[in-house]
Write a protein that holds these residues in place. Structure first.
Motif, PDB file in Angstrom:
ATOM      1  N   GLU A 173       3.076  -9.533  -7.566  1.00  0.00           N
ATOM      2  CA  GLU A 173       3.050  -8.928  -6.577  1.00  0.00           C
ATOM      3  C   GLU A 173       1.680  -8.805  -5.823  1.00  0.00           C
ATOM      4  O   GLU A 173       1.854  -8.440  -4.792  1.00  0.00           O
ATOM      5  CB  GLU A 173       4.128  -7.975  -6.341  1.00  0.00           C
ATOM      6  CG  GLU A 173       5.532  -7.980  -6.910  1.00  0.00           C
ATOM      7  CD  GLU A 173       6.262  -9.088  -5.987  1.00  0.00           C
ATOM      8  OE1 GLU A 173       5.916  -9.020  -5.049  1.00  0.00           O
ATOM      9  OE2 GLU A 173       7.051  -9.818  -6.518  1.00  0.00           O
ATOM     10  N   MET A 174       0.841  -8.754  -6.590  1.00  0.00           N
ATOM     11  CA  MET A 174      -0.639  -8.628  -5.977  1.00  0.00           C
ATOM     12  C   MET A 174      -1.145  -9.497  -5.509  1.00  0.00           C
ATOM     13  O   MET A 174      -0.837 -10.756  -5.703  1.00  0.00           O
ATOM     14  CB  MET A 174      -1.454  -7.930  -7.048  1.00  0.00           C
ATOM     15  CG  MET A 174      -1.895  -8.879  -8.338  1.00  0.00           C
ATOM     16  SD  MET A 174      -2.965  -8.073  -9.517  1.00  0.00           S
ATOM     17  CE  MET A 174      -4.334  -7.398  -8.353  1.00  0.00           C
ATOM     18  N   SER A 175      -2.353  -9.548  -4.683  1.00  0.00           N
ATOM     19  CA  SER A 175      -2.867 -10.593  -4.138  1.00  0.00           C
ATOM     20  C   SER A 175      -4.414 -10.000  -3.587  1.00  0.00           C
ATOM     21  O   SER A 175      -4.598  -8.843  -3.451  1.00  0.00           O
ATOM     22  CB  SER A 175      -2.352 -11.166  -2.899  1.00  0.00           C
ATOM     23  OG  SER A 175      -2.050 -10.089  -1.756  1.00  0.00           O
ATOM     24  N   LEU A 176      -5.412 -11.003  -3.636  1.00  0.00           N
ATOM     25  CA  LEU A 176      -6.735 -10.724  -3.265  1.00  0.00           C
ATOM     26  C   LEU A 176      -7.047 -10.879  -1.701  1.00  0.00           C
ATOM     27  O   LEU A 176      -6.319 -11.773  -0.954  1.00  0.00           O
ATOM     28  CB  LEU A 176      -7.925 -11.549  -4.033  1.00  0.00           C
ATOM     29  CG  LEU A 176      -7.636 -11.468  -5.428  1.00  0.00           C
ATOM     30  CD1 LEU A 176      -8.546 -12.633  -6.221  1.00  0.00           C
ATOM     31  CD2 LEU A 176      -7.913 -10.083  -6.205  1.00  0.00           C
ATOM     32  N   ASP A 177      -7.810  -9.888  -1.062  1.00  0.00           N
ATOM     33  CA  ASP A 177      -8.433 -10.037   0.203  1.00  0.00           C
ATOM     34  C   ASP A 177      -9.656  -9.730   0.043  1.00  0.00           C
ATOM     35  O   ASP A 177     -10.044  -8.394  -0.196  1.00  0.00           O
ATOM     36  CB  ASP A 177      -7.297  -9.083   1.023  1.00  0.00           C
ATOM     37  CG  ASP A 177      -7.990  -9.369   2.699  1.00  0.00           C
ATOM     38  OD1 ASP A 177      -9.077  -9.375   2.848  1.00  0.00           O
ATOM     39  OD2 ASP A 177      -6.990  -9.320   3.411  1.00  0.00           O
ATOM     40  N   VAL A 178     -10.757 -10.481   0.453  1.00  0.00           N
ATOM     41  CA  VAL A 178     -12.172 -10.280   0.153  1.00  0.00           C
ATOM     42  C   VAL A 178     -12.797  -9.953   1.503  1.00  0.00           C
ATOM     43  O   VAL A 178     -14.002 -10.395   1.572  1.00  0.00           O
ATOM     44  CB  VAL A 178     -12.784 -11.348  -0.759  1.00  0.00           C
ATOM     45  CG1 VAL A 178     -12.341 -11.197  -2.093  1.00  0.00           C
ATOM     46  CG2 VAL A 178     -12.816 -12.708  -0.206  1.00  0.00           C
ATOM     47  N   GLY A 179     -11.952  -9.759   2.649  1.00  0.00           N
ATOM     48  CA  GLY A 179     -12.572  -9.808   3.804  1.00  0.00           C
ATOM     49  C   GLY A 179     -13.730  -8.555   4.055  1.00  0.00           C
ATOM     50  O   GLY A 179     -14.697  -8.904   5.005  1.00  0.00           O
ATOM     51  N   ALA A 180     -13.739  -7.548   3.122  1.00  0.00           N
ATOM     52  CA  ALA A 180     -14.725  -6.719   3.198  1.00  0.00           C
ATOM     53  C   ALA A 180     -16.060  -6.941   2.420  1.00  0.00           C
ATOM     54  O   ALA A 180     -16.932  -6.162   2.587  1.00  0.00           O
ATOM     55  CB  ALA A 180     -14.155  -5.558   2.718  1.00  0.00           C
ATOM     56  N   VAL A 181     -16.103  -8.211   1.700  1.00  0.00           N
ATOM     57  CA  VAL A 181     -17.202  -8.630   0.990  1.00  0.00           C
ATOM     58  C   VAL A 181     -17.664  -9.940   1.225  1.00  0.00           C
ATOM     59  O   VAL A 181     -18.780 -10.180   1.314  1.00  0.00           O
ATOM     60  CB  VAL A 181     -16.743  -8.578  -0.845  1.00  0.00           C
ATOM     61  CG1 VAL A 181     -17.639  -8.912  -1.588  1.00  0.00           C
ATOM     62  CG2 VAL A 181     -16.363  -7.117  -1.214  1.00  0.00           C
TER      63      VAL A 181
END
Length: 345
Positions: free
Chosen positions: A177-185
């Motif tokens: 159920e998890m996912s990555l979001d690297v918008g801050a990096v």
């Protein structure tokens, strides 16, 4: 469109300067396709052909990172972060080394900031993104995420379940159920990689602005620094900038409430989500970070936005050559000593 134009105007106003050595001219290239934002490269060269060659090299690199770090779209012949998210709880994904290195960097910043920057918050951030998309296209049906649903999704943001196998170069999300979001990096990381490429080619007199993440490579000209502005969060003000800085070999990154947001019942909800409350925090209008590494500056600007100024100052005091400016909603500007020293006279 207003947000894009404000970025373009800010770049043109701040990074186009009066005089340079006559033997070199100023050249510019821009793109609207990378990282869903405005990207600009400015360079001083004696020949246009040399700038164009350099620009080709830089934008090719940025395009590579854009594709690798994309969580929304697939690309032929590569595994990117969307591939990783799609395989959560299923199987490890073989990825490019640059994804490995970026995620290791992200974990390091998670530890340094006490969890205030967490690339494993994709399940929470995707819900906010969904509500923002609806609100921007249909204001009458604008709404904020349900608190209970946010808390349910927050149970799937454990960064320790992001498994990075450096030997086999795979990434695996143990929680389906998890996912990555690297918008801050991602933008800052890619900006720094492009700057390192320019430095490796002994290029000076260049400046990058990727979605407002500014990185200066060398001085504008020998003895002449770049003048870079901190945008005024009050877009209705006649004053475009709250501060002007004289920089060389330095990054300036700002996180603020004035670009990506939506409104529900007169209340503005911006895109910087506090990992503790799961809602946007409105203590500041913007937070700007000065340090050489644009990746560090990008991550810190988000993390510091969700901290009190007291805690933020305590954090940056432990770090080397990091300076910060906080702009409060009433326009009050608070700066660390290092930031103040770089103000343009």
């Amino acid at each position: 469109m207003r947000r894009i134009l404000s970025v373009i105007l800010a770049i043109c106003a701040v990074l186009s300067f009066s005089s340079c050595k006559k033997q070199k001219e100023k050249f510019t290239r821009s793109s609207l396709t990378l990282f869903d934002t405005q990207s600009v490269l400015i360079g001083y060269e004696s020949k246009k052909e040399e700038f164009e060659k350099t620009a080709d090299m830089v934008f090719e690199l940025l395009e590579t990172y854009h594709r690798l770090f994309d969580i929304y779209y697939e690309y032929e012949d590569i595994n990117n972060l969307k591939t990783v998210n799609d395989n959560a709880g299923i199987a490890p994904v073989k990825v490019d080394r640059e994804i490995i290195d970026m995620l290791l960097f992200s974990k390091e910043m998670y530890e340094k900031t006490g969890g205030m920057i967490n690339v494993a918050m994709g399940s929470v951030l995707s819900l906010w993104h969904h509500h923002r998309t609806i609100a921007l296209s249909d204001e009458e049906n604008a709404s904020v995420p349900d608190k209970a649903e946010l808390e349910k999704r927050a149970a799937h943001t454990d960064i320790d379940k992001l498994i990075i196998d450096t030997e086999n170069e795979t990434v695996y999300l143990k929680d389906k159920e998890m996912s990555l979001d690297v918008g801050a990096v991602a933008k800052g990381y890619a900006t720094e990689k492009a700057a390192k490429l320019l430095e490796s080619r002994q290029k000076k007199g260049y400046a990058l602005s990727i979605g407002g993440n500014v990185r200066c490579i060398g001085e504008k000209a020998p003895g002449e620094k770049w003048e870079v502005g901190v945008q005024n969060p009050d877009l209705s003000s006649s004053e475009a900038y709250v501060a002007l800085l004289a920089l060389s070999d330095m990054s300036l990154v700002t996180s603020g409430t004035y670009q990506r947001y939506f409104t529900v019942n007169g209340v503005k909800y911006h895109h910087i989500i506090d990992p503790e409350t799961l809602f946007p925090k409105n203590a500041y209008a913007s937070v700007s970070v000065l340090t050489k590494d644009s990746g560090i500056a990008d991550a810190l600007s988000t993390a510091l936005f969700n901290m009190t100024e007291e805690k933020g100052r305590a954090l940056v005091e432990k770090m080397t050559d990091v300076s910060v400016a906080w702009v409060y909603p009433d326009g009050t500007l608070s700066m660390t000593e290092g930031f103040e020293k770089l103000l343009s006279q």
